[in-house]
Design a protein around this motif. Structure first.
Motif, PDB file in Angstrom:
ATOM      1  N   ASN A  48     -10.264 -23.777  25.234  1.00  0.00           N
ATOM      2  CA  ASN A  48      -8.962 -24.351  25.120  1.00  0.00           C
ATOM      3  C   ASN A  48      -8.297 -23.745  23.924  1.00  0.00           C
ATOM      4  O   ASN A  48      -9.071 -23.756  22.919  1.00  0.00           O
ATOM      5  CB  ASN A  48      -8.838 -25.616  25.449  1.00  0.00           C
ATOM      6  CG  ASN A  48      -9.423 -26.701  24.410  1.00  0.00           C
ATOM      7  OD1 ASN A  48      -9.156 -26.644  23.231  1.00  0.00           O
ATOM      8  ND2 ASN A  48     -10.427 -27.385  24.978  1.00  0.00           N
ATOM      9  N   ASP A  49      -6.774 -23.727  23.722  1.00  0.00           N
ATOM     10  CA  ASP A  49      -6.373 -23.393  22.598  1.00  0.00           C
ATOM     11  C   ASP A  49      -6.495 -24.282  21.298  1.00  0.00           C
ATOM     12  O   ASP A  49      -6.770 -23.805  20.189  1.00  0.00           O
ATOM     13  CB  ASP A  49      -4.899 -23.222  22.907  1.00  0.00           C
ATOM     14  CG  ASP A  49      -4.423 -22.522  23.920  1.00  0.00           C
ATOM     15  OD1 ASP A  49      -5.251 -21.739  24.496  1.00  0.00           O
ATOM     16  OD2 ASP A  49      -3.225 -22.412  24.218  1.00  0.00           O
ATOM     17  N   ARG A  50      -6.680 -25.656  21.504  1.00  0.00           N
ATOM     18  CA  ARG A  50      -6.784 -26.307  20.527  1.00  0.00           C
ATOM     19  C   ARG A  50      -8.078 -26.123  19.904  1.00  0.00           C
ATOM     20  O   ARG A  50      -8.420 -26.350  18.533  1.00  0.00           O
ATOM     21  CB  ARG A  50      -6.782 -27.775  21.067  1.00  0.00           C
ATOM     22  CG  ARG A  50      -6.296 -28.903  19.717  1.00  0.00           C
ATOM     23  CD  ARG A  50      -5.879 -30.141  20.283  1.00  0.00           C
ATOM     24  NE  ARG A  50      -6.894 -31.062  20.511  1.00  0.00           N
ATOM     25  CZ  ARG A  50      -7.005 -31.619  21.946  1.00  0.00           C
ATOM     26  NH1 ARG A  50      -5.988 -31.659  22.538  1.00  0.00           N
ATOM     27  NH2 ARG A  50      -8.015 -32.618  21.902  1.00  0.00           N
ATOM     28  N   GLN A  51      -9.148 -26.093  20.572  1.00  0.00           N
ATOM     29  CA  GLN A  51     -10.487 -25.663  20.142  1.00  0.00           C
ATOM     30  C   GLN A  51     -10.691 -24.406  19.239  1.00  0.00           C
ATOM     31  O   GLN A  51     -11.228 -24.186  18.175  1.00  0.00           O
ATOM     32  CB  GLN A  51     -11.560 -25.810  21.033  1.00  0.00           C
ATOM     33  CG  GLN A  51     -13.123 -25.925  20.641  1.00  0.00           C
ATOM     34  CD  GLN A  51     -14.274 -26.039  21.580  1.00  0.00           C
ATOM     35  OE1 GLN A  51     -13.790 -25.913  22.797  1.00  0.00           O
ATOM     36  NE2 GLN A  51     -15.319 -25.757  21.222  1.00  0.00           N
ATOM     37  N   VAL A  52      -9.829 -23.404  19.935  1.00  0.00           N
ATOM     38  CA  VAL A  52      -9.988 -22.223  19.219  1.00  0.00           C
ATOM     39  C   VAL A  52      -9.201 -22.238  17.924  1.00  0.00           C
ATOM     40  O   VAL A  52      -9.923 -21.608  16.916  1.00  0.00           O
ATOM     41  CB  VAL A  52      -8.840 -21.057  20.032  1.00  0.00           C
ATOM     42  CG1 VAL A  52      -8.621 -19.748  19.052  1.00  0.00           C
ATOM     43  CG2 VAL A  52      -9.422 -20.646  21.501  1.00  0.00           C
TER      44      VAL A  52
END
Length: 148
Positions: A48-52
């Motif tokens: 997911n974007d947050r983890q990226v």
């Protein structure tokens, strides 16, 4: 040409930082024989974007604190689907899992030798596939529940 000691130090620190933030499928390639602009590429992904973004932030912080390295360029930050950190000696690509599959950077660099990484980073291999199967099973279970 091969990866310099400095590049190896940057790659290992960045790979460990990515592993600590639970990145998937961390791999590094020695591209020094085919590219004159950098020694190595580090690839990592997240579901997911947050983890990226968290992985990118951790890599930047660790390289700065531990090795005094700051990227000369950072791209893709706004969408957090594919963030590129250019440290001149190395280039780090942190991709959303979907982008990783779509762009398949491994295919481009498959003829280049892999750079040895810390054990924690190597242990992330296959995590994206594992995560995708788990998500598919969860979605199937949800759909199954909707039909009852």
């Amino acid at each position: 040409m091969t990866v310099t000691d400095r590049s190896h130090e940057l790659i290992n620190t960045a790979a460990q930082a990515a592993a600590d933030k639970l990145a998937h499928d961390i791999v590094a390639y020695d591209v020094s024989d085919v590219l004159s602009i950098t020694d190595a590429f580090l690839l990592a992904s997240a579901p997911n974007d947050r983890q990226v973004k968290a992985i990118v932030d951790e890599i930047e912080e660790r390289l700065s604190k531990e090795l005094g390295a700051k990227p000369v360029r950072r791209e893709g930050d706004r969408e957090a689907r594919w963030v590129l950190l250019d440290y001149v000696d190395i280039v780090v690509h942190v991709q959303h899992s979907e982008e990783r599959v779509f762009y398949a950077l491994e295919r481009l660099w498959k003829d280049c030798p892999e750079v040895e990484l810390p054990e924690e980073a190597k242990a992330t291999r296959g995590k994206a596939e594992e995560h995708a199967k788990l998500r598919a099973a969860e979605e199937a279970a949800e759909l199954d529940g909707d039909w009852r």
